[in-house]
Design a protein around this motif. Structure first.
Motif, mmCIF file in Angstrom:
data_model
loop_
_atom_site.group_PDB
_atom_site.id
_atom_site.type_symbol
_atom_site.label_atom_id
_atom_site.label_comp_id
_atom_site.label_asym_id
_atom_site.label_seq_id
_atom_site.Cartn_x
_atom_site.Cartn_y
_atom_site.Cartn_z
ATOM 1 N N GLU A 20 0.826 -1.210 0.000
ATOM 2 C CA GLU A 20 0.000 0.000 0.000
ATOM 3 C C GLU A 20 0.864 1.266 0.000
ATOM 4 O OE1 GLU A 20 -2.494 -0.464 3.391
ATOM 5 O OE2 GLU A 20 -3.955 -1.734 2.338
ATOM 6 N N ALA A 21 1.961 1.230 0.738
ATOM 7 C CA ALA A 21 2.862 2.384 0.754
ATOM 8 C C ALA A 21 3.491 2.601 -0.615
ATOM 9 C CB ALA A 21 3.942 2.184 1.808
ATOM 10 N N ALA A 22 3.892 1.506 -1.273
ATOM 11 C CA ALA A 22 4.482 1.621 -2.610
ATOM 12 C C ALA A 22 3.465 2.154 -3.611
ATOM 13 C CB ALA A 22 5.003 0.256 -3.058
ATOM 14 N N VAL A 23 2.225 1.721 -3.493
ATOM 15 C CA VAL A 23 1.158 2.218 -4.374
ATOM 16 C C VAL A 23 0.959 3.724 -4.176
ATOM 17 C CG1 VAL A 23 -1.340 2.168 -4.789
ATOM 18 C CG2 VAL A 23 -0.063 0.027 -4.590
ATOM 19 N N ALA A 24 0.883 4.144 -2.923
ATOM 20 C CA ALA A 24 0.678 5.564 -2.632
ATOM 21 C C ALA A 24 1.840 6.412 -3.146
ATOM 22 C CB ALA A 24 0.494 5.760 -1.131
ATOM 23 N N LEU A 25 3.054 5.895 -3.007
ATOM 24 C CA LEU A 25 4.219 6.647 -3.479
ATOM 25 C C LEU A 25 4.242 6.714 -5.001
ATOM 26 C CD1 LEU A 25 6.673 8.112 -2.323
ATOM 27 C CD2 LEU A 25 7.982 6.017 -2.614
ATOM 28 N N ALA A 26 3.891 5.614 -5.657
ATOM 29 C CA ALA A 26 3.834 5.612 -7.121
ATOM 30 C C ALA A 26 2.784 6.598 -7.624
ATOM 31 C CB ALA A 26 3.526 4.203 -7.629
ATOM 32 N N ARG A 27 1.667 6.678 -6.922
ATOM 33 C CA ARG A 27 0.625 7.634 -7.305
ATOM 34 C C ARG A 27 1.124 9.068 -7.121
ATOM 35 N NH1 ARG A 27 -3.044 5.916 -4.170
ATOM 36 N NH2 ARG A 27 -4.092 4.583 -5.700
ATOM 37 N N ARG A 28 1.790 9.327 -6.014
ATOM 38 C CA ARG A 28 2.287 10.672 -5.737
ATOM 39 C C ARG A 28 3.331 11.113 -6.750
ATOM 40 N NH1 ARG A 28 5.676 12.513 -0.400
ATOM 41 N NH2 ARG A 28 7.446 12.059 -1.737
ATOM 42 N N GLU A 29 4.201 10.167 -7.156
ATOM 43 C CA GLU A 29 5.283 10.500 -8.078
ATOM 44 C C GLU A 29 4.897 10.319 -9.542
ATOM 45 O OE1 GLU A 29 8.416 11.630 -7.153
ATOM 46 O OE2 GLU A 29 7.526 11.790 -5.146
ATOM 47 N N ASP A 30 3.661 9.875 -9.790
ATOM 48 C CA ASP A 30 3.220 9.543 -11.148
ATOM 49 C C ASP A 30 4.199 8.551 -11.781
ATOM 50 O OD1 ASP A 30 1.661 9.550 -13.437
ATOM 51 O OD2 ASP A 30 2.705 11.259 -14.327
ATOM 52 N N ALA A 31 4.505 7.496 -11.030
ATOM 53 C CA ALA A 31 5.514 6.519 -11.433
ATOM 54 C C ALA A 31 4.866 5.180 -11.767
ATOM 55 C CB ALA A 31 6.532 6.328 -10.306
ATOM 56 N N HIS A 32 5.629 4.344 -12.420
ATOM 57 C CA HIS A 32 5.217 2.967 -12.685
ATOM 58 C C HIS A 32 5.677 2.100 -11.516
ATOM 59 C CE1 HIS A 32 4.284 -0.512 -15.382
ATOM 60 N NE2 HIS A 32 5.112 -1.113 -14.535
ATOM 61 N N LEU A 33 4.764 1.335 -10.938
ATOM 62 C CA LEU A 33 5.090 0.464 -9.818
ATOM 63 C C LEU A 33 5.359 -0.953 -10.320
ATOM 64 C CD1 LEU A 33 5.330 -0.189 -6.790
ATOM 65 C CD2 LEU A 33 2.858 -0.599 -6.783
ATOM 66 N N GLU A 34 6.544 -1.453 -10.022
ATOM 67 C CA GLU A 34 6.888 -2.841 -10.328
ATOM 68 C C GLU A 34 6.881 -3.635 -9.031
ATOM 69 O OE1 GLU A 34 10.635 -2.986 -12.323
ATOM 70 O OE2 GLU A 34 9.853 -2.099 -14.182
ATOM 71 N N VAL A 35 6.122 -4.710 -9.004
ATOM 72 C CA VAL A 35 6.072 -5.587 -7.835
ATOM 73 C C VAL A 35 6.706 -6.915 -8.211
ATOM 74 C CG1 VAL A 35 4.619 -6.658 -6.091
ATOM 75 C CG2 VAL A 35 3.942 -4.463 -7.094
ATOM 76 N N VAL A 75 -1.120 -10.183 -5.019
ATOM 77 C CA VAL A 75 -0.732 -8.825 -5.407
ATOM 78 C C VAL A 75 -1.630 -8.302 -6.523
ATOM 79 C CG1 VAL A 75 1.095 -7.451 -6.470
ATOM 80 C CG2 VAL A 75 1.652 -9.047 -4.629
ATOM 81 N N ARG A 76 -1.909 -9.141 -7.500
ATOM 82 C CA ARG A 76 -2.777 -8.705 -8.609
ATOM 83 C C ARG A 76 -4.168 -8.325 -8.104
ATOM 84 N NH1 ARG A 76 -0.873 -9.240 -13.656
ATOM 85 N NH2 ARG A 76 1.050 -10.470 -13.934
ATOM 86 N N ALA A 77 -4.672 -9.085 -7.142
ATOM 87 C CA ALA A 77 -5.980 -8.759 -6.580
ATOM 88 C C ALA A 77 -5.937 -7.418 -5.840
ATOM 89 C CB ALA A 77 -6.430 -9.869 -5.634
ATOM 90 N N GLU A 78 -4.825 -7.148 -5.157
ATOM 91 C CA GLU A 78 -4.683 -5.882 -4.433
ATOM 92 C C GLU A 78 -4.572 -4.692 -5.384
ATOM 93 O OE1 GLU A 78 -4.512 -4.994 -1.212
ATOM 94 O OE2 GLU A 78 -4.705 -6.972 -0.280
ATOM 95 N N LEU A 79 -3.882 -4.895 -6.516
ATOM 96 C CA LEU A 79 -3.606 -3.780 -7.423
ATOM 97 C C LEU A 79 -4.695 -3.553 -8.465
ATOM 98 C CD1 LEU A 79 0.219 -4.250 -8.120
ATOM 99 C CD2 LEU A 79 -0.877 -2.688 -6.509
ATOM 100 N N ALA A 80 -5.539 -4.536 -8.671
ATOM 101 C CA ALA A 80 -6.553 -4.441 -9.729
ATOM 102 C C ALA A 80 -7.384 -3.162 -9.664
ATOM 103 C CB ALA A 80 -7.458 -5.677 -9.690
ATOM 104 N N PRO A 81 -7.850 -2.730 -8.488
ATOM 105 C CA PRO A 81 -8.676 -1.507 -8.467
ATOM 106 C C PRO A 81 -7.889 -0.203 -8.436
ATOM 107 C CG PRO A 81 -8.585 -2.462 -6.267
ATOM 108 C CD PRO A 81 -7.810 -3.390 -7.166
ATOM 109 N N GLU A 82 -6.571 -0.262 -8.407
ATOM 110 C CA GLU A 82 -5.766 0.959 -8.272
ATOM 111 C C GLU A 82 -5.699 1.723 -9.593
ATOM 112 O OE1 GLU A 82 -4.831 2.079 -5.515
ATOM 113 O OE2 GLU A 82 -4.971 0.333 -4.201
ATOM 114 N N ASP A 83 -5.506 3.032 -9.483
ATOM 115 C CA ASP A 83 -5.496 3.913 -10.657
ATOM 116 C C ASP A 83 -4.079 4.293 -11.081
ATOM 117 O OD1 ASP A 83 -4.884 5.399 -8.457
ATOM 118 O OD2 ASP A 83 -6.194 7.095 -8.949
ATOM 119 N N ILE A 84 -3.101 3.437 -10.804
ATOM 120 C CA ILE A 84 -1.720 3.712 -11.167
ATOM 121 C C ILE A 84 -1.265 2.734 -12.237
ATOM 122 C CG2 ILE A 84 -1.177 4.594 -8.861
ATOM 123 C CD1 ILE A 84 0.243 1.867 -8.370
ATOM 124 N N ARG A 85 -0.103 3.016 -12.820
ATOM 125 C CA ARG A 85 0.506 2.077 -13.756
ATOM 126 C C ARG A 85 1.296 1.048 -12.941
ATOM 127 N NH1 ARG A 85 1.588 7.060 -15.427
ATOM 128 N NH2 ARG A 85 3.789 6.931 -14.866
#
Length: 279
Positions: A20-35, A75-85
């Motif tokens: 969740e922290a990585a998702v929030a940071l990726a959203r803030r930085e407009d970055a691509h998140l790799e898990v 992880v895919r289930a957690e990220l599916a609803p997120e609005d980030i790359r």
């Protein structure tokens, strides 16, 4: 230049706070998140009766593969609803091969986000993942305290630990995106030697460099009034309301710090605020 590729490594189920922290940071930085979801085989081959190792090895690999697949699904289930790359990749490795596997991903990331590798809630492989990212991967790592961390407003007040080492300077350069965005940055110099190359102006050149980048930086020269530098920095962070620390990692060898302790090891064990480190 900001952080456009953010990596986080998951090695066991339940690392939701880190994700969740990585998702929030990726959203803030407009970055691509790799898990990167890793199933680790901890089996020590050679400790079984003759002929058994092959069977044990295969069973252990099967378990690790199943664990990696389960992690990727989680992880895919957690990220599916997120609005980030985002993207997810899974792999399996024996304990001795974890470093190479992590390094190949970390070296192409702008920032790696991990939880503290020590403590009762830390993942068993967290220390190996952190050190692989720093050493073999050469990436800066944002180490978060255990538990839920609000990263949306992270980095408003930053404390920079400066000891003139190459590792500290490297960490500061890699932290420039957050330093430039901070409301206030304090360069903390603990008990500087009068015979150092900086002489009577400890931190002066660094402050000048950061100011030219638009960083709102000031210098604080601190006496070592506590047993360790880590305690001095932690106290200073609390006094100034800092919400992030930037420091170089492992100016001394990992072996020496593991046996005798050191600023990096102490900070990773005791810090109650996010630490951005590099070497």
């Amino acid at each position: 230049m900001g952080y456009k590729t953010i990596l986080t490594v998951i090695t066991q189920a339940g690392q939701t706070a880190q994700l969740e922290a990585a998702v929030a940071l990726a959203r803030r930085e407009d970055a691509h998140l790799e898990v990167f979801a890793v199933g680790v085989d901890h089996t020590q081959t050679g400790y079984y009766y003759a002929g058994a190792s092959a069977y044990v090895f295969q069973e252990a690999i099967d378990r690790a593969m199943a664990a990696a697949e389960a992690l990727e699904t989680e992880v895919r289930a957690e990220l599916a609803p997120e609005d980030i790359r985002w993207s997810v990749e899974s792999a399996v490795a024996q304990m001795g091969g974890v470093s190479t596997l992590i390094a190949m991903r970390a070296r192409f990331a702008d920032l790696v986000v991990l939880m503290k590798p020590y403590g009762s809630k830390a993942a068993p492989d967290a220390e190996a993942v952190l050190e692989a990212s720093l050493f073999e991967g050469g990436a800066p790592v944002l180490v978060l305290p255990q538990g839920n961390v609000a990263v949306e407003g992270l980095g408003k007040r930053i404390l920079v630990a400066w000891n003139q080492s190459d590792e500290a300077l490297h960490a500061i350069r890699r932290a420039l995106p957050v330093l430039k965005a901070a409301e206030a940055v304090e360069i903390a110099v603990v008990d500087p030697s009068p015979y150092s190359p900086e002489g009577s102006d400890p931190g002066g050149k660094l402050c000048q460099m950061l100011t030219r980048h638009g960083v709102k930086a000031e210098i604080a020269v601190l006496a070592k009034t506590l047993p360790t530098v880590t305690e001095v920095l932690t106290r200073r962070a609390a006094e100034t309301g800092a919400d992030m620390l930037v420091m170089g990692a492992y100016s001394k060898s990992r072996l020496r710090e593991a046996i005798m302790g050191g600023a990096t090891r102490h900070m990773l064990e005791r810090a109650n605020l996010p630490v951005l480190m590099a070497r």
